[in-house]
Design an enzyme around this catalytic site. Structure first.
Site, PDB file in Angstrom:
ATOM      1  CG  ASP A 259     -79.189   9.170  15.772  1.00  0.00           C
ATOM      2  OD1 ASP A 259     -78.040   9.563  15.458  1.00  0.00           O
ATOM      3  OD2 ASP A 259     -79.407   8.353  16.681  1.00  0.00           O
ATOM      4  CG  HIS A 310     -80.068   5.386  13.132  1.00  0.00           C
ATOM      5  ND1 HIS A 310     -79.648   4.827  14.300  1.00  0.00           N
ATOM      6  CD2 HIS A 310     -81.231   6.023  13.430  1.00  0.00           C
ATOM      7  CE1 HIS A 310     -80.524   5.110  15.273  1.00  0.00           C
ATOM      8  NE2 HIS A 310     -81.506   5.829  14.764  1.00  0.00           N
ATOM      9  CG  HIS A 314     -85.445   3.972  13.529  1.00  0.00           C
ATOM     10  ND1 HIS A 314     -86.003   3.718  14.761  1.00  0.00           N
ATOM     11  CD2 HIS A 314     -84.510   4.921  13.738  1.00  0.00           C
ATOM     12  CE1 HIS A 314     -85.442   4.509  15.671  1.00  0.00           C
ATOM     13  NE2 HIS A 314     -84.530   5.246  15.073  1.00  0.00           N
ATOM     14  CG  HIS A 401     -83.383  12.586  16.685  1.00  0.00           C
ATOM     15  ND1 HIS A 401     -83.144  12.795  18.018  1.00  0.00           N
ATOM     16  CD2 HIS A 401     -83.389  11.234  16.517  1.00  0.00           C
ATOM     17  CE1 HIS A 401     -83.028  11.619  18.633  1.00  0.00           C
ATOM     18  NE2 HIS A 401     -83.170  10.664  17.744  1.00  0.00           N
TER      19      HIS A 401
HETATM   20 NI    NI Z   1     -83.186   6.749  15.743  1.00  0.00          NI
END
Ligand code: NI
Length: 449
Positions: A259, A310, A314, A401
């Site tokens: 991510d 995503h 964010h 991540h």
């Molecule tokens: Ni995230």
């Protein structure tokens, strides 16, 4: 005159009779010796093996040589030459063969046995082009990168196999020894390819003691390296499907997801390392990062990674206006489309938060996770590894991540260990495909079983 001649002849016969007797005895003796010698001469028989392959068997004293016979005259000539050389080497007691046919290729794996050791020779012959093929020709480009790639795969696969063997294959074997063995096998190109309905592997034979170990790399993992034309593959899509099924057979499957990226400092290295292992993954990218790194995103697409959204900035979708949600979702779809020409395969709302408005905007499934490695919190390779390695199971979706170097390194460490435990690491898209599931628009998935 006539009677005189007759007399002379009788006289001659009389005088030479004793010699003629001698000659007769000698002839009999000679024939007898020839007969005895003949019994000791090598005997050659033509037979058929259990696969219907014609072969010749040559037996002499304590030596047995078996070699295949083909329709192809040129190939037979080469085999005879080889057999003659082996035959002339008195130390070789046994010669046997194995034939593997793949497309237009006949592969012959020769096993030469002396009293002390076994040696293998690997042959590939192209029936269509009527010529011998060097093993590297099975690949588009054989270079250092190819060797590294195959070494990595062979190493992981060997470690996986060793763990399944009881009792252990060899005492005192360590990681370094396996790596050296693997390196040597790849350098010497001791492999042959099997492309059948239920078995599609590139096989190596590794010299463990006392027994050799046959280790196969699934062809699906080599799909970008192999020269499919040479293999005589007509329907590429169908073949890749079969290879994919065969690879996953009997394995546990897990999806890796990354991510918040891409990050030009950490993502490219991760891509290289995953590619080296023939592993795929899904990248849930932020639209703003996609816009900033469009060429990198294009590369990710070209390399076959699964690209997903995503959202753009964010934000917590539950706490923003409908218009802002539209920007977050549509803006990311556009950014990915601009960079690659394709739309994101799925969406992961930040914090897993979304509402009805989100669902009305989405054109793809919602993919969350069921294993959180907490990599963002630890920022430490070993802690991330320890936290998650025993929590992962078949069908799981694992969260990382790729914006942190520690996360990248931890994910690779976990990936290698999982592979050795019998897992195949793949993207969410591939996991769904492997599990025969169609991910539906607006539906939320934590794992895929
Ligand atoms: Ni995230």
């Amino acid at each position: 005159m006539v009677s005189n001649k007759k007399l002379d002849r009788q006289k001659w016969i009389k005088e030479n009779q004793k010699y003629m007797k001698g000659a007769f005895v000698l002839t009999i003796l000679f024939v007898f010796i020839l007969f005895l010698f003949g019994m000791k001469l090598p005997k050659e028989k033509t037979l058929k093996d259990k696969f219907g392959q014609k072969y010749k068997e040559l037996v002499y004293q304590n030596r047995i040589m078996k070699y295949p016979v083909f329709q192809d005259k040129l190939l037979n000539k080469e085999i005879k030459k080889y057999k003659k050389n082996v035959w002339n080497d008195q130390s070789i007691k046994n010669l046997s063969y194995q034939v593997e046919t793949a497309g237009n290729m006949e592969q012959i794996i020769w096993t030469k046995q002396t009293e002390k050791e076994i040696h293998k020779d690997f042959w590939i012959y192209d029936r269509k082009q009527k010529k011998a093929i060097h093993p590297t020709e099975l690949f588009h480009h054989w270079n250092e990168a190819t060797e590294n790639h195959i070494e990595t795969l062979l190493y992981l696969e060997t470690e996986r196999m060793i763990r399944t063997l009881t009792p252990p294959i060899q005492e005192n074997i360590n990681e370094q020894m396996i790596q050296d063995m693997v390196k040597k096998a790849v350098k010497e190109k001791n492999f042959y390819l099997v492309n059948q309905k239920t078995d599609s592997n590139l096989y190596f034979e590794l010299p463990f003691q006392p027994k050799k170990l046959k280790v196969g790399i699934p062809l699906y993992q080599l799909k970008d390296d192999l020269n499919l034309e040479l293999l005589g593959i007509k329907n590429k899509k169908e073949t890749l499907n079969v290879w994919f099924q065969n690879q996953n057979q009997g394995r546990k499957l897990v999806a890796f997801t990354y991510d918040d990226g891409p990050n030009p400092n950490t993502t490219p290295g991760l891509l290289q390392e995953l590619k080296k292992r023939s592993m795929t993954a899904t990248f849930f990218m932020l639209g703003k990062n996609v816009e900033r790194n469009a060429p990198l995103v294009k590369t990710m697409h070209t390399m076959g990674f699964d690209l997903a959204s995503h959202t753009f900035n964010h934000r917590n979708l539950k706490r923003i206006t409908n218009e802002e949600q539209a920007v977050e979702i549509n803006g990311t779809v556009d950014a990915i489309k601009n960079a690659t020409g394709i739309e994101p395969s799925s969406t992961r709302p930040p914090y897993g938060n979304y509402n009805e408005v989100t669902l009305s905007l989405l054109k793809n499934p919602i993919v969350l996770w069921n294993v959180d490695t907490l990599d963002w919190k630890y920022r430490n390779v070993d802690m991330t590894y320890q936290n998650s390695i025993d929590k992962i199971d078949d069908g799981d979706i694992v969260l990382f991540h790729d914006i942190y170097k520690t996360s990248v390194d931890a994910s690779l460490k976990i990936a290698d260990e999982l592979y050795k435990r019998g897992y195949i690491i793949m993207s969410v898209k591939d996991l769904a495909r492997a599990k025969n599931k169609t991910l539906e628009t607006g539906v939320k998935y934590y794992s895929i079983h």
